[in-house]
Design an enzyme around this catalytic site. Structure first.
Site, mmCIF file in Angstrom:
data_model
loop_
_atom_site.group_PDB
_atom_site.id
_atom_site.type_symbol
_atom_site.label_atom_id
_atom_site.label_comp_id
_atom_site.label_asym_id
_atom_site.label_seq_id
_atom_site.Cartn_x
_atom_site.Cartn_y
_atom_site.Cartn_z
ATOM 1 N N ALA A 266 49.973 39.437 4.990
ATOM 2 C CA ALA A 266 49.872 37.977 4.915
ATOM 3 C C ALA A 266 49.878 37.563 3.444
ATOM 4 C CB ALA A 266 48.594 37.500 5.591
ATOM 5 N N ASP A 267 50.734 36.597 3.118
ATOM 6 C CA ASP A 267 50.737 36.096 1.746
ATOM 7 C C ASP A 267 49.801 34.890 1.638
ATOM 8 O OD1 ASP A 267 52.132 34.011 2.943
ATOM 9 O OD2 ASP A 267 54.056 34.538 2.040
ATOM 10 N N SER A 268 49.691 34.345 0.447
ATOM 11 C CA SER A 268 48.748 33.244 0.241
ATOM 12 C C SER A 268 49.120 32.029 1.077
ATOM 13 C CB SER A 268 48.648 32.883 -1.237
ATOM 14 O OG SER A 268 49.918 32.557 -1.753
ATOM 15 N N ALA B 264 50.491 32.066 4.074
ATOM 16 C CA ALA B 264 50.048 32.351 5.445
ATOM 17 C C ALA B 264 48.546 32.122 5.571
ATOM 18 C CB ALA B 264 50.409 33.779 5.833
ATOM 19 N N LEU B 265 47.784 32.508 4.547
ATOM 20 C CA LEU B 265 46.333 32.323 4.598
ATOM 21 C C LEU B 265 45.965 30.845 4.537
ATOM 22 C CD1 LEU B 265 45.162 35.323 2.409
ATOM 23 C CD2 LEU B 265 45.220 35.129 4.899
#
Length: 92
Positions: free
Chosen positions: A43-45, A47-48
């Site tokens: 998960a990239d930033s 997605a978070l």
């Protein structure tokens, strides 16, 4: 807040897994509590951030004023961290 309004921990886990699965386009049952967002789930930033927004929206409907503060985001490294955070803060 009365206890019947509390959100059970297993329900929070289900919500986190469902939202994360939608965002990452994977099956919810492939997401374990111990999984790291970055290392295990890739998960990239962005997605978070999407996850935080969807949790605030869904949990906020039941726990008025629920928010995940920006300064707490860096502490949320695993699925368990997110579930624990929501559980502790939504049931205040």
């Amino acid at each position: 807040m009365s206890s019947e309004n509390n959100i059970e921990r297993d329900e929070i886990l289900r919500i986190v897994r469902d939202r994360l699965a939608d965002i990452l386009e994977i099956e919810p049952d492939t997401i374990a509590e111990g999984h790291s967002f970055v290392d295990d789930l890739d998960a990239d930033s962005l997605a978070l951030i999407e996850l935080v927004e969807s949790l605030e929206e869904e949990v906020g409907e039941r726990a008025s004023g629920f928010r995940i503060e920006d300064e707490h985001l860096e502490d949320l490294k695993t699925v368990r961290d997110a579930v624990d955070y929501v559980f502790e803060n939504a049931n205040d």
